[in-house]
Design an enzyme around this catalytic site. Structure first.
Site, PDB file in Angstrom:
ATOM      1  N   ASN A   1       0.854  -1.181   0.000  1.00 49.31           N
ATOM      2  CA  ASN A   1       0.000   0.000   0.000  1.00 49.31           C
ATOM      3  C   ASN A   1       0.896   1.239   0.000  1.00 49.31           C
ATOM      4  O   ASN A   1       1.494   1.577   1.015  1.00 49.31           O
ATOM      5  CB  ASN A   1      -0.907  -0.006   1.239  1.00 49.31           C
ATOM      6  CG  ASN A   1      -1.759   1.244   1.343  1.00 49.31           C
ATOM      7  OD1 ASN A   1      -1.905   2.003   0.377  1.00 49.31           O
ATOM      8  ND2 ASN A   1      -2.339   1.475   2.509  1.00 49.31           N
ATOM      9  N   TRP A   2       1.007   1.888  -1.160  1.00 49.11           N
ATOM     10  CA  TRP A   2       1.902   3.034  -1.283  1.00 49.11           C
ATOM     11  C   TRP A   2       1.330   4.301  -0.643  1.00 49.11           C
ATOM     12  O   TRP A   2       2.031   5.297  -0.503  1.00 49.11           O
ATOM     13  CB  TRP A   2       2.219   3.293  -2.762  1.00 49.11           C
ATOM     14  CG  TRP A   2       3.236   2.343  -3.319  1.00 49.11           C
ATOM     15  CD1 TRP A   2       3.501   1.076  -2.893  1.00 49.11           C
ATOM     16  CD2 TRP A   2       4.124   2.592  -4.419  1.00 49.11           C
ATOM     17  NE1 TRP A   2       4.496   0.512  -3.643  1.00 49.11           N
ATOM     18  CE2 TRP A   2       4.901   1.420  -4.596  1.00 49.11           C
ATOM     19  CE3 TRP A   2       4.335   3.679  -5.259  1.00 49.11           C
ATOM     20  CZ2 TRP A   2       5.877   1.320  -5.585  1.00 49.11           C
ATOM     21  CZ3 TRP A   2       5.300   3.561  -6.254  1.00 49.11           C
ATOM     22  CH2 TRP A   2       6.064   2.402  -6.415  1.00 49.11           C
ATOM     23  N   LYS A   3       0.056   4.280  -0.287  1.00 48.30           N
ATOM     24  CA  LYS A   3      -0.590   5.446   0.325  1.00 48.30           C
ATOM     25  C   LYS A   3      -0.392   6.683  -0.558  1.00 48.30           C
ATOM     26  O   LYS A   3      -0.413   6.571  -1.780  1.00 48.30           O
ATOM     27  CB  LYS A   3      -0.082   5.638   1.761  1.00 48.30           C
ATOM     28  CG  LYS A   3      -0.224   4.362   2.601  1.00 48.30           C
ATOM     29  CD  LYS A   3       0.075   4.569   4.059  1.00 48.30           C
ATOM     30  CE  LYS A   3      -0.070   3.263   4.817  1.00 48.30           C
ATOM     31  NZ  LYS A   3       0.140   3.441   6.271  1.00 48.30           N
TER      32      LYS A   3
ATOM     33  N   HIS B   1      -9.307   1.068   5.159  1.00 48.57           N
ATOM     34  CA  HIS B   1      -8.018   1.264   5.826  1.00 48.57           C
ATOM     35  C   HIS B   1      -8.200   2.212   7.007  1.00 48.57           C
ATOM     36  O   HIS B   1      -9.016   3.136   6.960  1.00 48.57           O
ATOM     37  CB  HIS B   1      -6.991   1.816   4.839  1.00 48.57           C
ATOM     38  CG  HIS B   1      -5.595   1.798   5.353  1.00 48.57           C
ATOM     39  ND1 HIS B   1      -5.097   2.761   6.219  1.00 48.57           N
ATOM     40  CD2 HIS B   1      -4.570   0.922   5.151  1.00 48.57           C
ATOM     41  CE1 HIS B   1      -3.840   2.480   6.509  1.00 48.57           C
ATOM     42  NE2 HIS B   1      -3.493   1.374   5.888  1.00 48.57           N
TER      43      HIS B   1
ATOM     44  N   GLU C   1      -6.627   4.637   8.043  1.00 47.12           N
ATOM     45  CA  GLU C   1      -6.445   6.056   7.732  1.00 47.12           C
ATOM     46  C   GLU C   1      -7.687   6.628   7.059  1.00 47.12           C
ATOM     47  O   GLU C   1      -8.004   7.813   7.229  1.00 47.12           O
ATOM     48  CB  GLU C   1      -5.198   6.230   6.868  1.00 47.12           C
ATOM     49  CG  GLU C   1      -3.926   5.964   7.648  1.00 47.12           C
ATOM     50  CD  GLU C   1      -2.732   5.561   6.810  1.00 47.12           C
ATOM     51  OE1 GLU C   1      -1.687   5.232   7.413  1.00 47.12           O
ATOM     52  OE2 GLU C   1      -2.838   5.550   5.565  1.00 47.12           O
TER      53      GLU C   1
ATOM     54  N   GLU D   1      -4.819  -4.748  10.820  1.00 43.18           N
ATOM     55  CA  GLU D   1      -3.790  -3.733  11.007  1.00 43.18           C
ATOM     56  C   GLU D   1      -4.022  -3.017  12.335  1.00 43.18           C
ATOM     57  O   GLU D   1      -4.888  -2.152  12.431  1.00 43.18           O
ATOM     58  CB  GLU D   1      -3.809  -2.731   9.856  1.00 43.18           C
ATOM     59  CG  GLU D   1      -5.201  -2.344   9.365  1.00 43.18           C
ATOM     60  CD  GLU D   1      -5.218  -1.052   8.594  1.00 43.18           C
ATOM     61  OE1 GLU D   1      -4.188  -0.698   8.018  1.00 43.18           O
ATOM     62  OE2 GLU D   1      -6.266  -0.385   8.598  1.00 43.18           O
TER      63      GLU D   1
ATOM     64  N   GLY E   1       3.189   2.689  10.945  1.00 45.42           N
ATOM     65  CA  GLY E   1       4.108   3.809  10.803  1.00 45.42           C
ATOM     66  C   GLY E   1       4.790   4.232  12.089  1.00 45.42           C
ATOM     67  O   GLY E   1       5.491   5.248  12.123  1.00 45.42           O
TER      68      GLY E   1
ATOM     69  N   SER F   1       3.725  -1.971  10.353  1.00 46.83           N
ATOM     70  CA  SER F   1       5.185  -1.940  10.485  1.00 46.83           C
ATOM     71  C   SER F   1       5.834  -3.266  10.086  1.00 46.83           C
ATOM     72  O   SER F   1       6.752  -3.758  10.750  1.00 46.83           O
ATOM     73  CB  SER F   1       5.595  -1.547  11.919  1.00 46.83           C
ATOM     74  OG  SER F   1       5.235  -0.213  12.191  1.00 46.83           O
TER      75      SER F   1
ATOM     76  N   GLY G   1       3.164  -1.214   4.274  1.00 44.27           N
ATOM     77  CA  GLY G   1       3.114   0.215   4.018  1.00 44.27           C
ATOM     78  C   GLY G   1       4.425   0.748   3.488  1.00 44.27           C
ATOM     79  O   GLY G   1       4.803   0.528   2.338  1.00 44.27           O
ATOM     80  N   GLY G   2       5.163   1.461   4.340  1.00 42.01           N
ATOM     81  CA  GLY G   2       6.387   2.133   3.918  1.00 42.01           C
ATOM     82  C   GLY G   2       7.404   1.240   3.245  1.00 42.01           C
ATOM     83  O   GLY G   2       8.078   1.645   2.293  1.00 42.01           O
TER      84      GLY G   2
END
Length: 259
Positions: free
Chosen positions: A12-14, A98, A100, A168, A174, A213, A234-235
């Site tokens: 997930n590049w967000k 998600h 967010e 999640e 993050g 994470s 994620g990241g």
């Protein structure tokens, strides 16, 4: 991981990624061959890159998805994208619910359910996200929160072909914090039970991803937990080397569990 369920590693590049990011995606495509038949790879870039990535990825072992959709197929919804639009440009899966989106946009379980149904309507897989906040975990409400989200967010008629569930823990996204192996196992076992009770045989085959994470250094341990069938990354999914290393960890974990 469950025997017989091939792991899914979804990135997930967000709100990250410009056209220059194509180089990282190209590197993912170049390394995807090593995972053929062993793990499924999916990258969900921002909507601006879905079409270009999907075109590049044809026949190369990496699927392309989207990060959200509107529940309606069309209409006067300025700035929104329907599931049909995303499927039309190559998205095979759509992330919905998600944390967010739930937090930043106030999305309810009912709306998440509608979006999942929209993904199905368009012929895409819905990746439905659930998870608790730090306050909820500290209050001992983790399973209650996850159970409520599952009940409200998952449409009827779910199958292993049209639904993926991603757990999640919000407080681990993050932050660099990761639940213990026992924590992850408890929640994934609970989710599996809910899915099996509601969807019977299909519920035992639906993939349950862990997200929060996930990185190369903890992938092997996390992917080795029972009822963890892959990861929502994620990241670490922004870098080909890290994303592919996590995929490698999932395969190694599968081999260790069932050798």
């Amino acid at each position: 991981m469950n025997d017989g369920i091939r792991p899914l590693i979804a990135g997930n590049w967000k709100m990250n990624g410009l056209q220059a990011s194509t180089a990282e995606f190209d590197a993912m495509l170049a390394g995807a061959g090593a995972f053929a038949g062993k793990a499924d790879l999916l990258v969900c870039p921002p909507a601006t890159l879905v079409a270009a990535f999907a075109e590049k990825a044809k026949g190369k072992g990496v699927a392309v998805g989207a990060q959200d959709c509107h529940p309606n197929a069309s209409g006067a919804h300025t700035g929104d994208l329907s599931a049909e639009m995303l499927k039309d440009v190559g998205a095979s899966a759509i992330i919905v619910g998600h944390s967010e989106r739930r937090a930043d946009h106030g999305e309810s379980d009912a709306l998440v359910r509608q979006k999942a149904e929209a993904a199905w309507r368009a012929g895409a897989t819905a990746i439905v996200c659930i998870g608790e906040t730090r306050a909820q975990r500290d209050a001992g409400q983790t399973l209650d929160v996850c159970g409520k989200q599952l009940a409200g967010s998952l449409p009827d008629a779910a199958t292993s072909a049209n639904l993926v569930v991603a757990y999640e823990p919000v407080w681990a996204i993050g932050t660099g914090l990761t639940p213990t192996r026992a924590d992850v196992e408890e929640v994934h076992r609970f989710i599996r039970g809910v899915l099996s009770d509601r969807f019977k045989e299909e519920g035992g085959k639906i993939r349950i991803l862990y997200g929060g994470s996930v990185k190369p250094s903890n992938a092997l341990e996390l992917m080795g937990v029972a009822d963890v069938n892959g990861a929502l990354v994620g990241g670490a999914s922004l870098k080909a080397s890290e994303f592919l290393a996590i995929a490698a960890g999932s395969i190694s974990a599968t081999a260790m569990r069932f050798q």
